[in-house]
Structures are given as C-alpha cells and as structure tokens.
Motif scaffolding. Structure first.
Motif, PDB file in Angstrom:
ATOM      1  N   GLU A   1      38.843  43.426  40.464  1.00 47.74           N
ATOM      2  CA  GLU A   1      39.207  41.929  40.110  1.00 47.74           C
ATOM      3  C   GLU A   1      40.170  41.519  41.452  1.00 47.74           C
ATOM      4  O   GLU A   1      39.996  40.393  42.225  1.00 47.74           O
ATOM      5  CB  GLU A   1      40.181  42.483  39.127  1.00 47.74           C
ATOM      6  N   MET A   2      40.610  42.491  42.013  1.00 43.04           N
ATOM      7  CA  MET A   2      41.310  42.585  43.269  1.00 43.04           C
ATOM      8  C   MET A   2      40.622  41.758  44.591  1.00 43.04           C
ATOM      9  O   MET A   2      40.772  40.889  45.646  1.00 43.04           O
ATOM     10  CB  MET A   2      42.049  44.013  43.835  1.00 43.04           C
ATOM     11  N   MET A   3      39.243  42.886  44.418  1.00 45.67           N
ATOM     12  CA  MET A   3      38.496  43.094  45.794  1.00 45.67           C
ATOM     13  C   MET A   3      37.777  41.821  45.892  1.00 45.67           C
ATOM     14  O   MET A   3      37.641  40.404  46.716  1.00 45.67           O
ATOM     15  CB  MET A   3      37.442  44.340  45.497  1.00 45.67           C
ATOM     16  N   ARG A   4      37.364  40.947  44.414  1.00 42.58           N
ATOM     17  CA  ARG A   4      37.197  40.055  44.055  1.00 42.58           C
ATOM     18  C   ARG A   4      37.144  38.130  44.697  1.00 42.58           C
ATOM     19  O   ARG A   4      37.904  37.091  44.812  1.00 42.58           O
ATOM     20  CB  ARG A   4      36.176  39.307  42.672  1.00 42.58           C
ATOM     21  N   SER A   5      39.444  38.575  44.603  1.00 46.67           N
ATOM     22  CA  SER A   5      40.241  37.514  44.745  1.00 46.67           C
ATOM     23  C   SER A   5      40.653  37.839  46.160  1.00 46.67           C
ATOM     24  O   SER A   5      41.992  37.850  46.818  1.00 46.67           O
ATOM     25  CB  SER A   5      40.943  37.552  43.875  1.00 46.67           C
ATOM     26  N   GLY A   6      40.644  39.153  46.812  1.00 48.30           N
ATOM     27  CA  GLY A   6      40.817  38.955  48.602  1.00 48.30           C
ATOM     28  C   GLY A   6      41.822  40.294  48.828  1.00 48.30           C
ATOM     29  O   GLY A   6      42.300  40.109  49.646  1.00 48.30           O
ATOM     30  N   THR A   7      42.580  40.927  47.640  1.00 46.15           N
ATOM     31  CA  THR A   7      43.533  41.601  47.758  1.00 46.15           C
ATOM     32  C   THR A   7      41.869  42.884  48.169  1.00 46.15           C
ATOM     33  O   THR A   7      41.413  43.837  47.506  1.00 46.15           O
ATOM     34  CB  THR A   7      44.022  42.307  46.216  1.00 46.15           C
ATOM     35  N   THR A   8      42.753  43.109  49.586  1.00 44.95           N
ATOM     36  CA  THR A   8      42.583  44.943  50.515  1.00 44.95           C
ATOM     37  C   THR A   8      43.148  45.672  49.319  1.00 44.95           C
ATOM     38  O   THR A   8      43.001  47.010  50.500  1.00 44.95           O
ATOM     39  CB  THR A   8      42.334  44.733  51.578  1.00 44.95           C
ATOM     40  N   THR A   9      44.874  46.065  49.128  1.00 45.65           N
ATOM     41  CA  THR A   9      45.606  47.066  49.503  1.00 45.65           C
ATOM     42  C   THR A   9      46.257  46.683  48.422  1.00 45.65           C
ATOM     43  O   THR A   9      47.029  45.897  48.204  1.00 45.65           O
ATOM     44  CB  THR A   9      46.546  46.616  51.113  1.00 45.65           C
ATOM     45  N   PHE A  10      46.593  47.415  47.518  1.00 45.02           N
ATOM     46  CA  PHE A  10      47.620  47.532  46.430  1.00 45.02           C
ATOM     47  C   PHE A  10      48.638  48.973  46.021  1.00 45.02           C
ATOM     48  O   PHE A  10      48.279  49.442  46.894  1.00 45.02           O
ATOM     49  CB  PHE A  10      47.298  47.004  44.578  1.00 45.02           C
ATOM     50  N   ALA A  11      49.617  48.558  45.474  1.00 45.80           N
ATOM     51  CA  ALA A  11      50.537  49.861  45.134  1.00 45.80           C
ATOM     52  C   ALA A  11      50.189  49.373  44.046  1.00 45.80           C
ATOM     53  O   ALA A  11      50.700  48.496  42.756  1.00 45.80           O
ATOM     54  CB  ALA A  11      51.721  49.768  45.651  1.00 45.80           C
ATOM     55  N   ASP A  12      50.246  51.299  43.557  1.00 49.48           N
ATOM     56  CA  ASP A  12      50.098  51.545  41.455  1.00 49.48           C
ATOM     57  C   ASP A  12      51.111  52.270  41.169  1.00 49.48           C
ATOM     58  O   ASP A  12      51.207  53.039  42.039  1.00 49.48           O
ATOM     59  CB  ASP A  12      48.466  52.093  41.644  1.00 49.48           C
ATOM     60  N   MET A  13      51.331  51.856  39.897  1.00 48.29           N
ATOM     61  CA  MET A  13      52.268  53.334  39.200  1.00 48.29           C
ATOM     62  C   MET A  13      51.950  53.495  37.639  1.00 48.29           C
ATOM     63  O   MET A  13      52.342  52.487  37.268  1.00 48.29           O
ATOM     64  CB  MET A  13      53.951  52.672  39.490  1.00 48.29           C
ATOM     65  N   TYR A  14      50.832  54.599  38.098  1.00 48.80           N
ATOM     66  CA  TYR A  14      50.536  54.898  36.710  1.00 48.80           C
ATOM     67  C   TYR A  14      50.406  56.253  35.793  1.00 48.80           C
ATOM     68  O   TYR A  14      51.226  56.806  36.811  1.00 48.80           O
ATOM     69  CB  TYR A  14      49.625  54.147  36.340  1.00 48.80           C
ATOM     70  N   PHE A  15      49.895  56.983  35.371  1.00 41.07           N
ATOM     71  CA  PHE A  15      48.964  57.950  35.195  1.00 41.07           C
ATOM     72  C   PHE A  15      48.205  58.513  35.074  1.00 41.07           C
ATOM     73  O   PHE A  15      47.471  57.683  35.567  1.00 41.07           O
ATOM     74  CB  PHE A  15      50.285  58.226  33.721  1.00 41.07           C
ATOM     75  N   HIS A  16      48.150  59.883  34.776  1.00 39.83           N
ATOM     76  CA  HIS A  16      45.900  60.224  35.016  1.00 39.83           C
ATOM     77  C   HIS A  16      46.451  59.719  36.683  1.00 39.83           C
ATOM     78  O   HIS A  16      44.886  59.170  36.744  1.00 39.83           O
ATOM     79  CB  HIS A  16      45.073  60.027  34.454  1.00 39.83           C
ATOM     80  N   MET A  17      46.670  60.066  37.633  1.00 37.76           N
ATOM     81  CA  MET A  17      46.248  59.193  39.464  1.00 37.76           C
ATOM     82  C   MET A  17      45.816  59.978  39.948  1.00 37.76           C
ATOM     83  O   MET A  17      44.937  59.741  40.699  1.00 37.76           O
ATOM     84  CB  MET A  17      47.850  59.731  39.657  1.00 37.76           C
ATOM     85  N   ASP A  18      44.572  60.994  39.106  1.00 38.64           N
ATOM     86  CA  ASP A  18      43.668  61.420  39.730  1.00 38.64           C
ATOM     87  C   ASP A  18      42.819  60.540  39.590  1.00 38.64           C
ATOM     88  O   ASP A  18      41.856  60.286  40.779  1.00 38.64           O
ATOM     89  CB  ASP A  18      43.264  62.855  39.938  1.00 38.64           C
ATOM     90  N   GLU A  19      42.398  60.271  38.568  1.00 30.03           N
ATOM     91  CA  GLU A  19      41.455  59.706  38.365  1.00 30.03           C
ATOM     92  C   GLU A  19      41.171  57.602  38.668  1.00 30.03           C
ATOM     93  O   GLU A  19      40.326  57.515  39.706  1.00 30.03           O
ATOM     94  CB  GLU A  19      41.195  59.562  36.362  1.00 30.03           C
ATOM     95  N   ALA A  20      42.260  57.638  39.159  1.00 30.24           N
ATOM     96  CA  ALA A  20      43.012  56.620  39.425  1.00 30.24           C
ATOM     97  C   ALA A  20      42.655  56.662  41.409  1.00 30.24           C
ATOM     98  O   ALA A  20      42.266  55.538  42.129  1.00 30.24           O
ATOM     99  CB  ALA A  20      44.270  55.982  39.726  1.00 30.24           C
ATOM    100  N   ALA A  21      42.855  57.976  41.221  1.00 30.09           N
ATOM    101  CA  ALA A  21      42.315  58.009  43.414  1.00 30.09           C
ATOM    102  C   ALA A  21      41.440  58.233  43.234  1.00 30.09           C
ATOM    103  O   ALA A  21      40.930  56.825  44.317  1.00 30.09           O
ATOM    104  CB  ALA A  21      43.329  60.037  44.082  1.00 30.09           C
ATOM    105  N   ARG A  22      40.293  58.813  42.457  1.00 25.32           N
ATOM    106  CA  ARG A  22      39.071  58.490  42.189  1.00 25.32           C
ATOM    107  C   ARG A  22      38.131  57.301  42.387  1.00 25.32           C
ATOM    108  O   ARG A  22      37.233  56.690  43.714  1.00 25.32           O
ATOM    109  CB  ARG A  22      37.872  59.191  41.218  1.00 25.32           C
TER     110      ARG A  22
END
Ligand SMILES: N[C@@H](CCSC[C@H]1O[C@@H](n2cnc3c(=O)[nH]cnc32)[C@H](O)[C@@H]1O)C(=O)O
Ligand SMILES: [Zn+2]
Length: 434
Positions: A114-135
């Motif tokens: 969704e971000m790529m399709r709306s022009g976002t190239t960088t984001f800051a995320d705060m969540y958990f199971h972050m290894d999966e987010a990083a993958r």
C-alpha cells in the motif's frame, strides 16, 4: 558502473520551494543520486544502462511515513469509532495476543504494498515479531526504521528488551542499509521511568534511537499528572530520554514549556493528523512547534486507526487541520507540509542522506503523472501536490537506486498472494469473512 538516467521530468528537489527544475535530469548510480541538473546538463556522449523517459512526470523524493504499526493492516476496519484507550484495551490488544509471527510478515507486506503504491519509500514501524517485519521489508524493497514495541508494565517487558537488543544487533544496517532499527518503549503511561532507564542503557550501548508515543490524549496527560505531577514531555525530559535521538509520535497535548523542550532537545516529532482526528485525540500544535524551531515529520499511524497509509492524503489533512485549528489560512503552507512528508521526515528518523533529490543522497525517487485534469493549469506544482494530488498519480517508484514499481506495476511483491494471505489470516484473527 554506468547508472540510470531519468530525463524529461519536472524535478522537485525539496531543498527550497523555488528549487523546481521544469525539465530536469537525474543520474542514479548504485544506491545514490550522483547528479541533478537542468536538461542538457548531462553530456550526450554519456551512455547509461537504463534511461527513463519521464516526460509529463514530476520527480520528487519518496514520502517518509514517520510513524506506523505496519502489520496493523490486518485489523483495518475491525474496530472503529472508539476513543484510544478503549480501542486499545478492549479491541486491539486482545486480538494482538493471537498474532503469529507469520501474520506479521503478511501484514507488513500489505503495508509495504500500500505504501509503495502511494509513493512512500521509507517508514518507521513499531510492532512485535519484528524479525518477520524485517523480512517483509527486505523482500518488498522499502527503507524502514524498525522497532520492537515494548510495554514496560507487562510481565514480558524484560523479554521484549532482550528481543530488542538481539533484533538491533541482527538487523541494524541490513538489506544494504535499507533497514535501520530503534528501541520502542510504547509510551510514558505503559513504560515507567525504571524501565525507561533500562531502555536508555541499551540505546547508549547499541547507539540507536528511541521511538515512543508521547502526549497523545488528554487521558494520558491526566494519568501522568496524577502519578508524577508533571507533563509527559517534562517527565521524559527529566528521565533523560531526550539525550538520545528520539522519535516522538503524536505530541498532541503540549503546553508552551513542552514545545520549548521538544525544540531545544531536537526531538523528532511524528505528527499523525488522521489518526488523531479519528480517535478524537485532539489537534497537535504543529504551527507552534514549527515556529519554535521543532523538527516535525508526518505519519499515518497504523491502518487500524486511520484507516489507510496514504501520505498524500495525510499531507493534505495536516495542512487543512492546522488552518482550521488556528483559523489562519496561511498556517502550514504547502511546501512546509511537503517537507514534513519528505526531507524533514527523514531527519526525524535520523536519516541524513534521505529525503532530498541531491547528489550524495540515497536514490529514493517517485515519478508522478502530471498529465491529468487535476494538475492543470500548471501554476504551482507544490500546491497541486498537497491540495490536488492523489496517491494513484504515483507511476514509478525507485528505492535505493532500484526500480520497485513501474507504471503502477509492483515488481517486488506478488499482489494476489499478499491479498490472499492477508484475507485468510485476518479472518482467523478477528473472525470475519467478507
Ligand atoms: N503488545 C506488544 C507491544 C506493543 S507494540 C506497539 C503497540 O502500539 C499500539 N498502538 C497502535 N496505535 C497506537 C496509538 O495511536 N497509540 C498508542 N498505541 C498504539 C499497537 O496496537 C501495539 O500494541 C507486546 O506484545 O509486547
Ligand atoms: Zn502509534
């Protein structure tokens, strides 16, 4: 290396409002921009691996979404029209208990799509199971600053801090530098000072920043005042948090002293106008923060409280909200809103070579299709971007020198697979099947 040439586009470098090249040329070599100049500034003898003919387009830095909870896309439309504390405690936290690591991978993937399709190239995320987010970020090709959110008051706080330490060691600077990391103590009302001291020790040791929610609701201000007799900003300052690089989400309820502290300590503020409106948290004093010299970026917050991750919409909401809140139409002018969404957002995340189209900066570039009714007449492209553009106008996205979306075709993700996985998983999580 021969690199890539983008030519024919109007180029908005975002350095100054007037730095718009009506017909520009950009050279990308590896991950970096190595040249930005007017038509004819590149020698015709020079050959390139790839030439993008961008006539009819506008080239600008990709958007930087300073605050989100990426995998909360899974809960979009699940619990709406509630105040923050009730939304979190009664609705969101119980379903988050059921999240499996692989859910985070697919939820983050949907966020990236969704971000790529709306022009976002960088984001800051705060969540958990972050290894999966990083993958997911690694695969999707975006740039991200990732933090494992930690509730200091929960019995799992020590484990979350251990996880964070290990996660930062494993992922900081990975994916060719696209992935950076921070520590993520959730908020002053969930993380008491003794826990924050432990977080700061790790931050000092690993030399990373801190991502936290501050002064989001009146209820938070009241709770902190009753417990400590001060504002959340003063409490965080006295605890010593602002001696670190801090990304402070929301900062809605501030007094003049809070504003002075945030500006003086160079705290990066992530303003999330749509989430703040939807949860009726309030209106952040962005105009006063900027007047005080504070550093302010823009974020969407998670998709369960917005409910999309569209930075163009967020920019427009930010500008309109400041105008109506101050009853001053000159408040948060178009270029300032655009800076918050790009260059200043990158600074809020501590990324000093992101957010401008300038030699030496990372090649995070979006091309916007200007050949559309809502971009005519061509008086002021900056105003058009903030007040008239929509995310579907983003045609091509380049991140870290790599074309990841071209003519609205995403090249790094299988969209159908993402939709299928997300639908299946959200049904299991919240028990609705549409
Ligand atoms: N519950 C997690 C840690 C928290 S991650 C960050 C948290 O912030 C929550 N969150 C999302 N939006 C907001 C907001 O606007 N304010 C405060 N918290 C939020 C989100 O639901 C998530 O639970 C654990 O197992 O340790
Ligand atoms: Zn948040």
């Amino acid at each position: 290396m021969m690199g890539m040439l983008i030519r024919g586009a109007a180029v908005l470098t975002m350095e100054k409002p007037e730095s718009l090249l009506p017909d520009g040329e950009i050279i990308v070599e590896g991950q970096y921009i190595t040249h930005v100049g007017p038509a004819g500034s590149v020698s015709p003898e020079r050959t390139f691996e790839r030439v993008i003919d961008a006539r009819g387009m506008l080239a600008m830095p990709g958007f930087v979404n300073c605050h989100t909870h990426a995998a909360m896309t899974l809960f979009r439309g699940y619990a709406d029209d509630l105040p923050l504390m009730q939304w979190l405690q009664e609705k969101i936290w119980p379903v988050e208990e059921r999240l499996e690591p692989e859910d985070i991978y697919w939820g983050t993937m949907l966020c990236c799509l969704e971000m790529m399709r709306s022009g976002t190239t960088t984001f800051a995320d705060m969540y958990f199971h972050m290894d999966e987010a990083a993958r997911a970020v690694e695969k999707a090709g975006l740039r991200a600053s990732l933090s494992r959110g930690m509730i200091g008051l929960s019995p799992g706080a020590g484990e979350a801090l251990d996880y964070s330490r290990r996660f930062i060691r494993d992922w900081h600077g990975q994916a060719g530098g696209r992935i950076t990391t921070m520590l993520g103590p959730h908020a002053p009302y969930t993380c008491p000072p003794d826990f924050l001291h432990r977080v700061m020790e790790v931050a000092a040791d690993l030399k990373v920043g801190i991502h936290i929610h501050i002064a989001e609701t009146r209820a938070e201000i009241e709770e902190i005042r009753q417990k400590y007799g001060k504002t959340p900003v003063v409490l965080m300052d006295e605890v010593g948090l602002f001696e670190f690089q801090v990304l402070a989400a929301h900062c809605v309820h501030l007094d003049e002293n809070d504003i002075r502290i945030l500006a003086e300590k160079k705290v990066g503020v992530a303003h999330n106008p749509e989430s703040n409106m939807k949860l009726a948290s309030g209106i952040a004093p962005v105009t006063r923060l900027l007047a005080a010299g504070a550093l302010v970026g823009l974020g969407t917050d998670g998709a369960a409280s917005n409910n999309n991750l569209d930075m163009m919409e967020e920019m427009r909401s930010a500008a309109l909200l400041q105008k109506v809140a101050t009853m001053d139409p000159t408040a948060l002018a178009a270029f300032d809103a655009l800076s918050m969404a790009t260059a200043n957002g990158a600074r809020v995340l501590g990324l000093h070579d992101v957010g401008l189209l300038k030699p030496g900066y990372k090649a995070d570039i979006i091309l916007i299709n200007l050949d559309q009714p809502h971009f005519y007449p061509r008086h002021d492209l900056v105003a058009h971007l903030v007040y008239a553009a929509r995310s579907a106008d983003v045609e091509t996205v380049i991140i870290d020198g790599r074309v990841v979306m071209e003519k609205r075709q995403v090249l790094t993700m299988d969209e159908e697979e993402v939709y299928h996985e997300v639908q299946k998983r959200s049904q299991r999580l919240v028990g609705t099947g549409l």
